[in-house]
Design a protein around this motif. Structure first.
Motif, PDB file in Angstrom:
ATOM      1  N   UNK A  66      -4.855  38.070  25.395  1.00 25.73           N
ATOM      2  CA  UNK A  66      -5.319  37.315  26.556  1.00 25.73           C
ATOM      3  C   UNK A  66      -4.202  37.252  27.582  1.00 25.73           C
ATOM      4  N   UNK A  67      -4.541  37.497  28.837  1.00 29.76           N
ATOM      5  CA  UNK A  67      -3.583  37.447  29.943  1.00 29.76           C
ATOM      6  C   UNK A  67      -2.425  38.430  29.760  1.00 29.76           C
ATOM      7  N   UNK A  68      -2.683  39.510  29.023  1.00 31.34           N
ATOM      8  CA  UNK A  68      -1.656  40.514  28.800  1.00 31.34           C
ATOM      9  C   UNK A  68      -0.697  40.180  27.667  1.00 31.34           C
ATOM     10  N   UNK A  69      -0.969  39.108  26.942  1.00 37.47           N
ATOM     11  CA  UNK A  69      -0.096  38.692  25.835  1.00 37.47           C
ATOM     12  C   UNK A  69      -0.817  38.865  24.509  1.00 37.47           C
ATOM     13  N   UNK A  70      -0.040  39.217  23.478  1.00 33.54           N
ATOM     14  CA  UNK A  70      -0.606  39.342  22.133  1.00 33.54           C
ATOM     15  C   UNK A  70       0.216  38.552  21.119  1.00 33.54           C
ATOM     16  N   UNK A  71       0.905  37.507  21.597  1.00 32.11           N
ATOM     17  CA  UNK A  71       1.732  36.689  20.705  1.00 32.11           C
ATOM     18  C   UNK A  71       1.138  35.297  20.490  1.00 32.11           C
ATOM     19  N   UNK A  72      -0.174  35.221  20.442  1.00 35.01           N
ATOM     20  CA  UNK A  72      -0.877  33.953  20.259  1.00 35.01           C
ATOM     21  C   UNK A  72      -0.891  33.565  18.778  1.00 35.01           C
ATOM     22  N   UNK A  73      -0.965  32.281  18.516  1.00 32.41           N
ATOM     23  CA  UNK A  73      -1.102  31.783  17.144  1.00 32.41           C
ATOM     24  C   UNK A  73      -1.864  30.472  17.173  1.00 32.41           C
ATOM     25  N   UNK A  74      -2.286  30.008  16.006  1.00 28.92           N
ATOM     26  CA  UNK A  74      -3.070  28.775  15.901  1.00 28.92           C
ATOM     27  C   UNK A  74      -2.187  27.580  16.276  1.00 28.92           C
ATOM     28  N   UNK A  75      -2.688  26.729  17.148  1.00 30.60           N
ATOM     29  CA  UNK A  75      -1.915  25.624  17.721  1.00 30.60           C
ATOM     30  C   UNK A  75      -1.414  24.637  16.665  1.00 30.60           C
ATOM     31  N   UNK A  76      -0.116  24.314  16.695  1.00 27.81           N
ATOM     32  CA  UNK A  76       0.435  23.322  15.767  1.00 27.81           C
ATOM     33  C   UNK A  76       0.020  21.897  16.151  1.00 27.81           C
ATOM     34  N   UNK A  77       0.022  21.026  15.178  1.00 31.55           N
ATOM     35  CA  UNK A  77      -0.443  19.653  15.376  1.00 31.55           C
ATOM     36  C   UNK A  77       0.415  18.878  16.374  1.00 31.55           C
ATOM     37  N   UNK A  78       1.705  18.691  16.091  1.00 31.73           N
ATOM     38  CA  UNK A  78       2.541  17.823  16.913  1.00 31.73           C
ATOM     39  C   UNK A  78       2.814  18.388  18.301  1.00 31.73           C
ATOM     40  N   UNK A  79       3.243  19.630  18.378  1.00 32.43           N
ATOM     41  CA  UNK A  79       3.695  20.200  19.636  1.00 32.43           C
ATOM     42  C   UNK A  79       2.571  20.465  20.621  1.00 32.43           C
ATOM     43  N   UNK A  80       1.377  20.768  20.138  1.00 28.32           N
ATOM     44  CA  UNK A  80       0.280  21.123  21.044  1.00 28.32           C
ATOM     45  C   UNK A  80      -0.869  20.128  20.984  1.00 28.32           C
ATOM     46  N   UNK A  81      -1.486  19.964  19.811  1.00 27.84           N
ATOM     47  CA  UNK A  81      -2.648  19.080  19.717  1.00 27.84           C
ATOM     48  C   UNK A  81      -2.321  17.652  20.139  1.00 27.84           C
ATOM     49  N   UNK A  82      -1.330  17.038  19.528  1.00 26.98           N
ATOM     50  CA  UNK A  82      -1.051  15.629  19.815  1.00 26.98           C
ATOM     51  C   UNK A  82      -0.410  15.418  21.180  1.00 26.98           C
ATOM     52  N   UNK A  83       0.362  16.368  21.625  1.00 27.42           N
ATOM     53  CA  UNK A  83       1.059  16.197  22.900  1.00 27.42           C
ATOM     54  C   UNK A  83       0.204  16.595  24.102  1.00 27.42           C
ATOM     55  N   UNK A  84      -0.608  17.640  23.955  1.00 28.22           N
ATOM     56  CA  UNK A  84      -1.287  18.176  25.121  1.00 28.22           C
ATOM     57  C   UNK A  84      -2.814  18.192  25.065  1.00 28.22           C
ATOM     58  N   UNK A  85      -3.403  18.329  23.915  1.00 26.60           N
ATOM     59  CA  UNK A  85      -4.849  18.560  23.862  1.00 26.60           C
ATOM     60  C   UNK A  85      -5.638  17.279  23.625  1.00 26.60           C
ATOM     61  N   UNK A  86      -5.330  16.547  22.571  1.00 26.66           N
ATOM     62  CA  UNK A  86      -6.092  15.329  22.271  1.00 26.66           C
ATOM     63  C   UNK A  86      -5.845  14.256  23.317  1.00 26.66           C
ATOM     64  N   UNK A  87      -6.913  13.599  23.724  1.00 26.44           N
ATOM     65  CA  UNK A  87      -6.833  12.486  24.671  1.00 26.44           C
ATOM     66  C   UNK A  87      -7.510  11.289  24.021  1.00 26.44           C
ATOM     67  N   UNK A  88      -6.722  10.307  23.668  1.00 28.26           N
ATOM     68  CA  UNK A  88      -7.266   9.166  22.935  1.00 28.26           C
ATOM     69  C   UNK A  88      -7.966   8.152  23.826  1.00 28.26           C
ATOM     70  N   UNK A  89      -8.052   8.453  25.123  1.00 29.08           N
ATOM     71  CA  UNK A  89      -8.863   7.620  26.003  1.00 29.08           C
ATOM     72  C   UNK A  89     -10.232   8.259  26.234  1.00 29.08           C
TER      73      UNK A  89
END
Length: 151
Positions: A66-89
Motif C-alpha cells: 500500500x502506498x508503495x510500501x511493503x513493510x506493513x505488520x499487524x498493529x501493536x496494542x500499546x503503540x498504535x491501538x491504545x495511543x491512536x486508534x481506540x477512542x474511549x469517548x
C-alpha cells in the motif's frame, strides 16, 4: 520528525490532507507525532469477513502493498491501538469514524501484541465498546495494518 499531534489522512497518491478534511477516500492515516501510519481498512479474508485466526491476520498484514510500501505488520496494542486508534469517548465503534469510516464491528481485532503468559494467545480489541482482552490465537478476527512511516 513533524511534532504535530494532528493526524493526517493519506490519499492513494500519497498526498497528505488534514484529518478534518471531509473526504473518506483516504487509504491510510499518518500520526506525525509518533511516525506511525495505519491502513484505513481492516484486514479481512478474501470475502471481506474476519480471518480464521491471528496467524492469518499477521500474514495478511505482511503481504499488504500500500502506498508503495511493503513493510506493513499487524498493529501493536500499546503503540498504535491504545495511543491512536481506540477512542474511549466513542461507542459502536470506539474509533474516529472520520479516520476509520468502514471498520467492521462483528468480530474482534487481533493486535500484534502477544500475551506474555501464553504463546497461544494475543491481545485483541472489540470495537463495539473499545474493550481490550486476550484470546487464543486460533480464534477468528480482523486486524489493522501499520508501519513506521517516519522516525
Amino acid at each position: 520528525m513533524n511534532t504535530s499531534t494532528t493526524p493526517l489522512k493519506v490519499l492513494a497518491d500519497g498526498t497528505e490532507v488534514p484529518a478534518t478534511d471531509p473526504r473518506t477516500d483516504h487509504v491510510a492515516i499518518l500520526f506525525p507525532d509518533t511516525g506511525w501510519m495505519v491502513a484505513r481498512d481492516a484486514l479481512t479474508n478474501a470475502d471481506g469477513e474476519a480471518h480464521a485466526n491471528a496467524d492469518a491476520v499477521d500474514a495478511d498484514a505482511r503481504q499488504l502493498h500500500l502506498l508503495g510500501f511493503n513493510d506493513w505488520f499487524n498493529a501493536p496494542l500499546d503503540e498504535v491501538w491504545l495511543r491512536h486508534v481506540l477512542k474511549h469517548d466513542r461507542y459502536a465503534p470506539a474509533v474516529d469514524t472520520n479516520l476509520f469510516p468502514d471498520l467492521p464491528t462483528d468480530d474482534w481485532y487481533w493486535t500484534g501484541t502477544a500475551a506474555p503468559w501464553s504463546s497461544g494467545s494475543a491481545f485483541s480489541v472489540l470495537l463495539l465498546g473499545g474493550g481490550v482482552g486476550f484470546l487464543r490465537r486460533d480464534s477468528s478476527g480482523f486486524g489493522l495494518a501499520c508501519r513506521r512511516a517516519r522516525q
